[in-house]
Design a protein around this motif. Sequence first.
Motif, mmCIF file in Angstrom:
data_model
loop_
_atom_site.group_PDB
_atom_site.id
_atom_site.type_symbol
_atom_site.label_atom_id
_atom_site.label_comp_id
_atom_site.label_asym_id
_atom_site.label_seq_id
_atom_site.Cartn_x
_atom_site.Cartn_y
_atom_site.Cartn_z
ATOM 1 N N MET A 1 22.689 -74.716 84.567
ATOM 2 C CA MET A 1 22.206 -75.893 83.933
ATOM 3 C C MET A 1 20.358 -76.169 84.756
ATOM 4 N N LYS A 2 19.523 -76.414 83.663
ATOM 5 C CA LYS A 2 18.088 -76.574 84.260
ATOM 6 C C LYS A 2 18.011 -77.736 85.258
ATOM 7 N N LYS A 3 17.319 -77.155 86.507
ATOM 8 C CA LYS A 3 16.849 -78.214 87.187
ATOM 9 C C LYS A 3 15.923 -79.268 86.838
ATOM 10 N N ILE A 4 16.331 -80.537 87.023
ATOM 11 C CA ILE A 4 15.323 -81.576 86.441
ATOM 12 C C ILE A 4 14.160 -81.771 87.485
ATOM 13 N N THR A 5 12.920 -81.743 86.840
ATOM 14 C CA THR A 5 11.863 -81.948 87.955
ATOM 15 C C THR A 5 11.102 -83.338 87.630
ATOM 16 N N ILE A 6 10.138 -83.620 88.127
ATOM 17 C CA ILE A 6 9.495 -84.907 88.012
ATOM 18 C C ILE A 6 8.350 -84.678 86.715
ATOM 19 N N LYS A 7 8.173 -83.489 86.429
ATOM 20 C CA LYS A 7 7.384 -83.252 85.180
ATOM 21 C C LYS A 7 8.434 -83.421 84.002
ATOM 22 N N ASP A 8 9.589 -83.231 84.004
ATOM 23 C CA ASP A 8 10.577 -83.617 82.967
ATOM 24 C C ASP A 8 10.542 -85.124 82.677
ATOM 25 N N ILE A 9 10.657 -85.892 83.839
ATOM 26 C CA ILE A 9 10.659 -87.430 83.940
ATOM 27 C C ILE A 9 9.329 -87.971 83.400
ATOM 28 N N SER A 18 1.886 -87.947 88.589
ATOM 29 C CA SER A 18 1.540 -88.724 89.926
ATOM 30 C C SER A 18 2.294 -90.032 89.807
ATOM 31 N N THR A 19 2.428 -90.698 88.736
ATOM 32 C CA THR A 19 2.918 -91.983 88.646
ATOM 33 C C THR A 19 4.430 -91.922 88.941
ATOM 34 N N VAL A 20 5.251 -90.944 88.442
ATOM 35 C CA VAL A 20 6.339 -90.589 88.835
ATOM 36 C C VAL A 20 6.606 -90.406 90.143
ATOM 37 N N ASN A 25 8.953 -92.125 95.282
ATOM 38 C CA ASN A 25 8.587 -92.382 96.758
ATOM 39 C C ASN A 25 8.487 -93.614 97.105
ATOM 40 N N ASP A 26 8.890 -94.650 96.392
ATOM 41 C CA ASP A 26 8.721 -95.925 96.656
ATOM 42 C C ASP A 26 7.202 -96.689 96.928
ATOM 43 N N LYS A 27 6.146 -95.840 96.295
ATOM 44 C CA LYS A 27 5.126 -96.300 96.457
ATOM 45 C C LYS A 27 4.479 -96.944 94.955
ATOM 46 N N GLY A 28 5.306 -97.227 94.141
ATOM 47 C CA GLY A 28 4.765 -97.826 92.912
ATOM 48 C C GLY A 28 4.082 -99.025 92.981
ATOM 49 N N SER A 34 2.832 -101.236 87.257
ATOM 50 C CA SER A 34 3.749 -102.196 86.732
ATOM 51 C C SER A 34 5.203 -102.275 87.074
ATOM 52 N N LYS A 35 5.977 -103.402 87.197
ATOM 53 C CA LYS A 35 7.435 -103.281 87.362
ATOM 54 C C LYS A 35 8.093 -102.739 86.217
ATOM 55 N N ALA A 36 7.374 -102.807 85.028
ATOM 56 C CA ALA A 36 8.118 -102.516 83.811
ATOM 57 C C ALA A 36 8.207 -100.958 83.956
ATOM 58 N N VAL A 37 7.054 -100.309 84.131
ATOM 59 C CA VAL A 37 6.827 -98.615 84.192
ATOM 60 C C VAL A 37 7.932 -98.430 85.379
ATOM 61 N N ILE A 38 7.799 -99.093 86.415
ATOM 62 C CA ILE A 38 8.506 -98.502 87.737
ATOM 63 C C ILE A 38 10.060 -98.448 87.121
ATOM 64 N N LYS A 39 10.637 -99.404 86.693
ATOM 65 C CA LYS A 39 11.919 -99.423 85.960
ATOM 66 C C LYS A 39 12.249 -98.438 84.961
ATOM 67 N N LYS A 40 11.306 -98.154 84.263
ATOM 68 C CA LYS A 40 11.217 -97.164 83.171
ATOM 69 C C LYS A 40 11.661 -95.792 83.937
ATOM 70 N N VAL A 41 10.791 -95.305 84.742
ATOM 71 C CA VAL A 41 10.761 -94.005 85.324
ATOM 72 C C VAL A 41 12.122 -93.908 86.180
ATOM 73 N N GLN A 42 12.559 -95.017 86.783
ATOM 74 C CA GLN A 42 13.805 -94.963 87.708
ATOM 75 C C GLN A 42 15.018 -94.904 86.638
ATOM 76 N N ASP A 43 14.915 -95.440 85.696
ATOM 77 C CA ASP A 43 16.250 -95.593 84.515
ATOM 78 C C ASP A 43 16.123 -94.078 83.903
ATOM 79 N N ILE A 44 15.044 -93.396 83.788
ATOM 80 C CA ILE A 44 14.846 -92.068 82.988
ATOM 81 C C ILE A 44 15.520 -91.181 84.377
ATOM 82 N N ALA A 45 14.781 -91.421 85.383
ATOM 83 C CA ALA A 45 15.474 -90.387 86.610
ATOM 84 C C ALA A 45 16.893 -90.314 86.786
#
Length: 336
Positions: A1-9, A18-20, A25-28, A34-45
């Motif tokens: 199984m391919k290891k997921i990286t922040i590039k994939d996210i 850099s946004t990911v 790293n809790d610096k969003g 924005s809160k919407a982007v933070i949530k989107k990234v977290q959900d995809i992760a």
Amino acid sequence: MKKITIKDIALEAQVSISTVSFVLNDKGEKMGISKAVIKKVQDIADKLHYRPNMIATSLRTGKTRSIGLIVENISNQFFSVLAKVIEEEAKKLGYRVFYCSTGNDDERSAELVQSLLQANVDGFIITPTEKLDKSIDQLLKMKKPVVLIDRYFPGQDVSHVVMDNYEGAYSATEFLIEKGRRNIALINNNSGMIQMQLREKGYADSMKKAGLYNESLILHLDYHSSEENKIEEMIQFFEKNKAIDGVLFLANYMGLAGIQAIRKIGLKIPEQLSIISFDDHYSFRLHSPSISVVEQPLDAIAIKTVALLMDQMVKEDDFVVEKVLLKGKLVKRESV
């Protein structure tokens, strides 16, 4: 199984790498994301089951999101239940737990502290051995988050969470007296740790109040002796003191050995001998008759311990040392 990286996210979220990185790293918010982007990234992760590279994260942040848990004996039901709840609480907060058992050996305990320091754990939860105060002093000087559990050193200014051992032993002894027992023995170990001293004092004060105290009815077992030797020593003790009609065991492993000694002598519980043990064990519930115990509030102890440790790790120099005393429960079963 391919290891997921922040590039994939980043590709799926359609944001920069850099946004990911900032979000994970809790610096969003600090970086104005924005809160919407933070949530989107977290959900995809979460959806991609992303797992960060712990070594890289540690090198970058100086944190490993890990806790060192040092207990007396992880195979003892008391400590295994305590460890399980600690691990569950830590997992909720994104921390891993490294388990270590000391066997109540001072030298091994000190070595384990040094090993966990080298592993760069973020905090320590420790059931200390008799001479571990120097190692704990070292952790305090290094400003390492540390909370003691089950026992502590009276002169040391460090957070700890323990049961009210004095009250537990006092109440258990008082209950035996109320049930008509007059020659109540105490089985302790020779460790000299504060929790064992307080339990013995609770017993002694209750017996003295009733005018029943007899020092010859106290047995101190060698902690490091084998179970067979403990059983044999208790057999000799009971045969020497045939008037004993009640026993308070100050730890479950002593209670388990004591039941075997009592069985070998042929005494009947509770007709001839009523018994209570500190710290519950599944064998006590299965035994016939079932064994009364002084039960520690393990869930409450574990949850409070993790909360205190997290407080230290978040606030660093601004936390308050807390010394927490929780009340135990006398569980009355058929052995009294």
